[in-house]
Design a protein around this motif. Structure first.
Motif, PDB file in Angstrom:
ATOM      1  N   TYR A   1       4.419   8.205   5.450  1.00  0.00           N
ATOM      2  CA  TYR A   1       3.071   8.212   5.634  1.00  0.00           C
ATOM      3  C   TYR A   1       2.344   8.644   4.600  1.00  0.00           C
ATOM      4  O   TYR A   1       1.072   8.879   4.833  1.00  0.00           O
ATOM      5  N   LYS A   2       3.121   9.374   3.423  1.00  0.00           N
ATOM      6  CA  LYS A   2       2.008  10.331   2.760  1.00  0.00           C
ATOM      7  C   LYS A   2       1.035   9.204   1.948  1.00  0.00           C
ATOM      8  O   LYS A   2      -0.020   9.675   1.463  1.00  0.00           O
ATOM      9  N   ASN A   3       1.170   8.088   1.881  1.00  0.00           N
ATOM     10  CA  ASN A   3       0.186   7.100   1.297  1.00  0.00           C
ATOM     11  C   ASN A   3      -0.942   6.725   1.990  1.00  0.00           C
ATOM     12  O   ASN A   3      -1.856   5.887   1.537  1.00  0.00           O
ATOM     13  N   VAL A   4      -0.965   7.056   3.553  1.00  0.00           N
ATOM     14  CA  VAL A   4      -1.650   6.475   4.383  1.00  0.00           C
ATOM     15  C   VAL A   4      -3.105   7.097   3.897  1.00  0.00           C
ATOM     16  O   VAL A   4      -3.206   8.580   3.944  1.00  0.00           O
TER      17      VAL A   4
ATOM     18  N   LEU B   1       0.733  -1.379   0.147  1.00  0.00           N
ATOM     19  CA  LEU B   1       0.084  -0.013  -0.076  1.00  0.00           C
ATOM     20  C   LEU B   1       0.792   1.283   0.066  1.00  0.00           C
ATOM     21  O   LEU B   1       0.393   2.262   0.294  1.00  0.00           O
ATOM     22  N   GLY B   2       2.238   0.982  -0.244  1.00  0.00           N
ATOM     23  CA  GLY B   2       3.246   2.197  -0.233  1.00  0.00           C
ATOM     24  C   GLY B   2       3.418   2.796   1.404  1.00  0.00           C
ATOM     25  O   GLY B   2       3.666   4.012   1.321  1.00  0.00           O
TER      26      GLY B   2
ATOM     27  N   GLN C   1      -5.049   2.747   9.516  1.00  0.00           N
ATOM     28  CA  GLN C   1      -4.144   1.723   8.929  1.00  0.00           C
ATOM     29  C   GLN C   1      -2.782   1.519   9.675  1.00  0.00           C
ATOM     30  O   GLN C   1      -2.020   0.642   9.679  1.00  0.00           O
ATOM     31  N   VAL C   2      -2.281   2.771  10.345  1.00  0.00           N
ATOM     32  CA  VAL C   2      -1.020   2.680  10.917  1.00  0.00           C
ATOM     33  C   VAL C   2      -1.151   3.016  12.487  1.00  0.00           C
ATOM     34  O   VAL C   2      -0.499   2.544  13.109  1.00  0.00           O
ATOM     35  N   VAL C   3      -2.275   3.590  12.837  1.00  0.00           N
ATOM     36  CA  VAL C   3      -2.755   3.783  14.194  1.00  0.00           C
ATOM     37  C   VAL C   3      -3.692   2.650  14.546  1.00  0.00           C
ATOM     38  O   VAL C   3      -4.834   3.083  14.473  1.00  0.00           O
ATOM     39  N   THR C   4      -3.230   1.618  15.062  1.00  0.00           N
ATOM     40  CA  THR C   4      -4.262   0.591  15.526  1.00  0.00           C
ATOM     41  C   THR C   4      -4.697   0.759  16.907  1.00  0.00           C
ATOM     42  O   THR C   4      -4.276   1.488  17.674  1.00  0.00           O
ATOM     43  N   GLU C   5      -5.313  -0.307  17.320  1.00  0.00           N
ATOM     44  CA  GLU C   5      -5.939  -0.310  18.766  1.00  0.00           C
ATOM     45  C   GLU C   5      -4.687  -0.593  19.795  1.00  0.00           C
ATOM     46  O   GLU C   5      -4.886  -0.402  20.833  1.00  0.00           O
ATOM     47  N   ARG C   6      -3.672  -1.119  19.120  1.00  0.00           N
ATOM     48  CA  ARG C   6      -2.663  -1.352  20.372  1.00  0.00           C
ATOM     49  C   ARG C   6      -1.874   0.057  20.768  1.00  0.00           C
ATOM     50  O   ARG C   6      -0.862  -0.243  21.653  1.00  0.00           O
ATOM     51  N   PHE C   7      -2.005   1.226  19.898  1.00  0.00           N
ATOM     52  CA  PHE C   7      -1.226   2.331  20.514  1.00  0.00           C
ATOM     53  C   PHE C   7      -1.894   3.413  21.277  1.00  0.00           C
ATOM     54  O   PHE C   7      -2.997   3.545  21.528  1.00  0.00           O
TER      55      PHE C   7
END
Ligand SMILES: CO[C@H]1CCN(Cc2c(C)cc(C)c3[nH]ccc23)[C@H](CO)C1
Length: 303
Positions: free
Chosen positions: A198-201, A92-93, A206-212
């Protein structure tokens, strides 16, 4: 009796190893490619908790050096969380993905606890029940989470190296941040998209999940930021002079340090970071099944 966790020397002139006896410095020697350094915490007589991203698939135990207080200890084994997959979103880049960014190092020999080497308290263990002065065994894991991760901007601390002004020795400083577990959580997490990599986010989840857990920014107060070298270090909640680790420092939007160490007494106005400089930590309450499983023989008495 089981040694007490999260206890430190508090007298002003104590050196930083005694004030933070659980802090571990980790160096990974990569012949021909230099050394990577990370932080970690002592969680039992022979296990250290750190970040999985400090290691690559090729690293083996005898390349890893662990320093606690002033002493070095050989490592027997390294185990990253099974769901940690740094390349999972490459198609997904998105070059780096930090979900489940936790790992455990097992030392070759048990260490003897001392003023310079003592374990930090982990959530949902009997040690934390005692540290919170709650009744054992009546107190539940959920009650730990309710007390430690209450709604709001939760004061927490992390440790970062600094340069002592006069000598050019390296010191260590506690920095206070607020865990945005409030109406500020969403804006904290949204700044993840400001990282250039993270420009393709397209969607922050997608990058900040429940774990953070999310810290940093200037609301409700200016928070100091982590640097790459702080990876694997603890996010700590202090309760009445007892220290409980609730997170592992995983990644930040901006590496505010670059190469130079901040001086120990510089106030944080001088080191103004952008308001979108946020830091993300793995919430230990979200990786409990793995911790229970991997630490089941360490005598931590999980509740
Ligand atoms: C995908 O890239 C983004 C995430 C990783 N960030 C690097 C980084 C790591 C790896 C770990 C810790 C503790 C950091 N503290 C501050 C920055 C930083 C970069 C920015 O430098 C942006």
């Amino acid at each position: 009796a089981l040694s007490m966790c999260g206890l430190a020397k508090e007298y002003q002139s104590a050196d930083y190893e005694k004030k933070n006896p659980w802090l571990v410095s980790i160096s990974i020697l990569r012949p021909g490619r230099g050394t990577e350094t990370c932080k970690g915490t002592l969680v039992s007589e022979k296990v250290i908790l750190t970040a999985a991203h400090c290691f690559t698939i090729d690293d083996v135990a005898d390349q890893i050096k662990v320093k606690i207080g002033q002493k070095n200890f050989p490592v027997a084994a390294l185990k990253s969380h099974p769901e940690y997959t740094v390349g999972k979103l490459r198609n997904l880049g998105i070059p780096e993905f930090y979900d489940y960014d936790v790992a455990l190092l097992t030392l070759k020999d048990k260490i003897t606890f001392s003023a310079e080497a003592r374990p930090i308290c982990l959530p949902c263990t009997a040690g934390t029940t005692r540290a919170l002065r709650r009744p054992h065994p009546q107190t539940t894991c959920r009650e730990h989470e309710q007390e430690l991760m209450s709604f709001g901007n939760i004061p927490a601390l992390f440790l970062t190296p600094c340069r002592e002004k006069h000598e050019n020795t390296v010191g260590l400083r506690r920095r206070t941040v607020r865990i945005k577990n409030s109406d500020k959580k969403q804006s904290c997490e949204a700044d993840a998209k400001k990282a250039k990599q993270y420009k393709n986010v397209t969607e922050v989840s997608q990058v900040v999940t429940e774990r953070f857990l999310c810290t940093g920014g200037i609301e409700p107060e200016v928070d100091p930021n982590t640097c790459k070298g702080d990876s694997g270090g603890p996010l700590i909640i202090a309760k009445r002079m007892r220290y409980i680790q609730v997170g592992v420092i995983s990644w930040g939007v901006v590496d505010v340090c670059g190469k130079n160490l901040r001086t120990c007494d510089s106030d944080n106005i001088l080191e103004r970071a952008p308001s979108h400089a946020r830091d993300f930590h793995i919430n230990l309450f979200k990786v409990l099944p793995w911790l229970r499983q991997e630490l089941r023989e360490e005598g931590l008495d999980f509740i």
